[in-house]
Design a protein around this motif. Structure first.
Motif, PDB file in Angstrom:
ATOM      1  N   TYR A  80       0.826  -1.194   0.000  1.00 38.71           N
ATOM      2  CA  TYR A  80       0.000   0.000   0.000  1.00 38.71           C
ATOM      3  C   TYR A  80       0.871   1.258   0.000  1.00 38.71           C
ATOM      4  N   LEU A  81       0.291   2.330  -0.527  1.00 38.80           N
ATOM      5  CA  LEU A  81       0.928   3.636  -0.411  1.00 38.80           C
ATOM      6  C   LEU A  81      -0.135   4.617   0.058  1.00 38.80           C
ATOM      7  N   GLN A  82      -0.051   5.004   1.317  1.00 41.25           N
ATOM      8  CA  GLN A  82      -0.951   6.005   1.871  1.00 41.25           C
ATOM      9  C   GLN A  82      -0.364   7.375   1.594  1.00 41.25           C
ATOM     10  N   MET A  83      -1.120   8.201   0.906  1.00 42.65           N
ATOM     11  CA  MET A  83      -0.639   9.520   0.498  1.00 42.65           C
ATOM     12  C   MET A  83      -1.496  10.590   1.166  1.00 42.65           C
ATOM     13  N   ASN A  84      -0.891  11.373   2.020  1.00 44.69           N
ATOM     14  CA  ASN A  84      -1.578  12.454   2.728  1.00 44.69           C
ATOM     15  C   ASN A  84      -1.005  13.803   2.319  1.00 44.69           C
ATOM     16  N   SER A  85      -1.751  14.845   2.626  1.00 39.66           N
ATOM     17  CA  SER A  85      -1.309  16.214   2.329  1.00 39.66           C
ATOM     18  C   SER A  85      -0.853  16.335   0.879  1.00 39.66           C
ATOM     19  N   LEU A  86      -1.661  15.845  -0.004  1.00 36.58           N
ATOM     20  CA  LEU A  86      -1.276  15.813  -1.422  1.00 36.58           C
ATOM     21  C   LEU A  86      -1.159  17.208  -2.001  1.00 36.58           C
ATOM     22  N   LYS A  87      -0.220  17.345  -2.926  1.00 36.20           N
ATOM     23  CA  LYS A  87       0.049  18.618  -3.582  1.00 36.20           C
ATOM     24  C   LYS A  87      -0.127  18.454  -5.085  1.00 36.20           C
ATOM     25  N   PRO A  88      -0.372  19.528  -5.800  1.00 35.09           N
ATOM     26  CA  PRO A  88      -0.494  19.416  -7.262  1.00 35.09           C
ATOM     27  C   PRO A  88       0.741  18.784  -7.909  1.00 35.09           C
ATOM     28  N   GLU A  89       1.899  19.008  -7.350  1.00 34.91           N
ATOM     29  CA  GLU A  89       3.110  18.421  -7.929  1.00 34.91           C
ATOM     30  C   GLU A  89       3.218  16.917  -7.705  1.00 34.91           C
ATOM     31  N   ASP A  90       2.307  16.335  -6.952  1.00 32.97           N
ATOM     32  CA  ASP A  90       2.252  14.876  -6.815  1.00 32.97           C
ATOM     33  C   ASP A  90       1.516  14.229  -7.989  1.00 32.97           C
ATOM     34  N   THR A  91       0.936  15.045  -8.842  1.00 32.43           N
ATOM     35  CA  THR A  91       0.212  14.525 -10.000  1.00 32.43           C
ATOM     36  C   THR A  91       1.151  13.747 -10.914  1.00 32.43           C
ATOM     37  N   ALA A  92       0.792  12.494 -11.183  1.00 35.23           N
ATOM     38  CA  ALA A  92       1.635  11.613 -12.002  1.00 35.23           C
ATOM     39  C   ALA A  92       0.931  10.276 -12.162  1.00 35.23           C
ATOM     40  N   VAL A  93       1.496   9.443 -13.009  1.00 37.27           N
ATOM     41  CA  VAL A  93       1.113   8.039 -13.036  1.00 37.27           C
ATOM     42  C   VAL A  93       2.011   7.320 -12.032  1.00 37.27           C
ATOM     43  N   TYR A  94       1.393   6.578 -11.145  1.00 40.37           N
ATOM     44  CA  TYR A  94       2.123   5.871 -10.093  1.00 40.37           C
ATOM     45  C   TYR A  94       2.249   4.398 -10.481  1.00 40.37           C
ATOM     46  N   TYR A  95       3.470   3.898 -10.412  1.00 36.69           N
ATOM     47  CA  TYR A  95       3.765   2.523 -10.787  1.00 36.69           C
ATOM     48  C   TYR A  95       4.279   1.740  -9.585  1.00 36.69           C
ATOM     49  N   CYS A  96       3.834   0.524  -9.505  1.00 36.26           N
ATOM     50  CA  CYS A  96       4.318  -0.400  -8.480  1.00 36.26           C
ATOM     51  C   CYS A  96       5.294  -1.367  -9.117  1.00 36.26           C
ATOM     52  N   GLY A  97       6.416  -1.595  -8.461  1.00 35.44           N
ATOM     53  CA  GLY A  97       7.430  -2.471  -9.011  1.00 35.44           C
ATOM     54  C   GLY A  97       7.839  -3.562  -8.040  1.00 35.44           C
ATOM     55  N   VAL A  98       8.310  -4.662  -8.610  1.00 32.30           N
ATOM     56  CA  VAL A  98       8.796  -5.808  -7.840  1.00 32.30           C
ATOM     57  C   VAL A  98      10.293  -5.917  -8.047  1.00 32.30           C
ATOM     58  N   ASN A  99      11.016  -5.902  -6.945  1.00 30.96           N
ATOM     59  CA  ASN A  99      12.470  -6.029  -6.965  1.00 30.96           C
ATOM     60  C   ASN A  99      12.813  -7.388  -6.370  1.00 30.96           C
ATOM     61  N   LEU A 100      13.131  -8.332  -7.233  1.00 30.10           N
ATOM     62  CA  LEU A 100      13.293  -9.715  -6.785  1.00 30.10           C
ATOM     63  C   LEU A 100      14.513  -9.914  -5.897  1.00 30.10           C
ATOM     64  N   TYR A 101      15.529  -9.096  -6.072  1.00 30.73           N
ATOM     65  CA  TYR A 101      16.797  -9.352  -5.395  1.00 30.73           C
ATOM     66  C   TYR A 101      17.139  -8.304  -4.350  1.00 30.73           C
ATOM     67  N   SER A 102      16.155  -7.443  -4.047  1.00 26.79           N
ATOM     68  CA  SER A 102      16.327  -6.452  -2.982  1.00 26.79           C
ATOM     69  C   SER A 102      17.564  -5.601  -3.170  1.00 26.79           C
ATOM     70  N   SER A 103      17.851  -5.266  -4.410  1.00 26.84           N
ATOM     71  CA  SER A 103      19.036  -4.458  -4.696  1.00 26.84           C
ATOM     72  C   SER A 103      18.606  -3.056  -5.104  1.00 26.84           C
ATOM     73  N   SER A 104      19.360  -2.057  -4.646  1.00 20.64           N
ATOM     74  CA  SER A 104      19.159  -0.673  -5.086  1.00 20.64           C
ATOM     75  C   SER A 104      17.685  -0.301  -5.161  1.00 20.64           C
ATOM     76  N   SER A 105      17.050  -0.291  -4.017  1.00 23.50           N
ATOM     77  CA  SER A 105      15.604  -0.082  -3.951  1.00 23.50           C
ATOM     78  C   SER A 105      15.159   1.233  -4.564  1.00 23.50           C
ATOM     79  N   ARG A 106      16.023   2.239  -4.631  1.00 21.42           N
ATOM     80  CA  ARG A 106      15.655   3.562  -5.131  1.00 21.42           C
ATOM     81  C   ARG A 106      15.825   3.713  -6.642  1.00 21.42           C
ATOM     82  N   ASP A 107      16.366   2.690  -7.287  1.00 23.44           N
ATOM     83  CA  ASP A 107      16.668   2.772  -8.715  1.00 23.44           C
ATOM     84  C   ASP A 107      15.703   1.897  -9.496  1.00 23.44           C
TER      85      ASP A 107
END
Length: 124
Positions: A80-107
């Motif tokens: 889940y992603l709980q999003m509060n205090s939303l701003k206009p700059e949060d407007t986007a398409v949000y994608y969920c990804g699966v990282n099988l090897y738990s590497s470089s979670s931010r990339d």
């Protein structure tokens, strides 16, 4: 092959909240690192949040820290992603990804499977 399906996007006013859900198939869901990314028109895919297999380790992009919360329910194969205090700059398409090897979670390049995306629009 892992199937990923996001839901929960929509239109909300600035200051409002939304909760995104992401269901992933696979008997080993509890071993995946799961992440949320977003992409606005003309921009690169941006890291939003990630959560390690146990759920005890979470990571956030600077622009959402303190406003968004990522969580997971391994029994339901859902993150889940709980999003509060939303701003206009949060407007986007949000994608969920699966990282099988738990590497470089931010990339996003280290994620192996993606959902189709869900649109989030925040009006001012």
């Amino acid at each position: 092959q892992v199937q990923v399906v996001e839901s929960g996007g929509g239109l909300v006013q600035a200051g409002g909240s939304l909760r995104l859900s992401c269901a992933a198939s696979g008997r080993t869901f509890s071993t995946y690192t799961m992440g949320w990314f977003r992409q606005a028109p003309g921009k690169e895919r941006e890291f939003v949040a990630a959560i390690k297999r146990s759920g005890t380790s979470t990571y956030y992009g600077d622009s959402v820290k303190g406003r968004f919360t990522i969580s997971r329910d391994n029994a339901l194969n859902t993150v889940y992603l709980q999003m509060n205090s939303l701003k206009p700059e949060d407007t986007a398409v949000y994608y969920c990804g699966v990282n099988l090897y738990s590497s470089s979670s931010r990339d996003y390049r280290f994620y192996n499977y993606w959902g189709q995306g869900t649109q989030v629009t925040v009006s001012s």
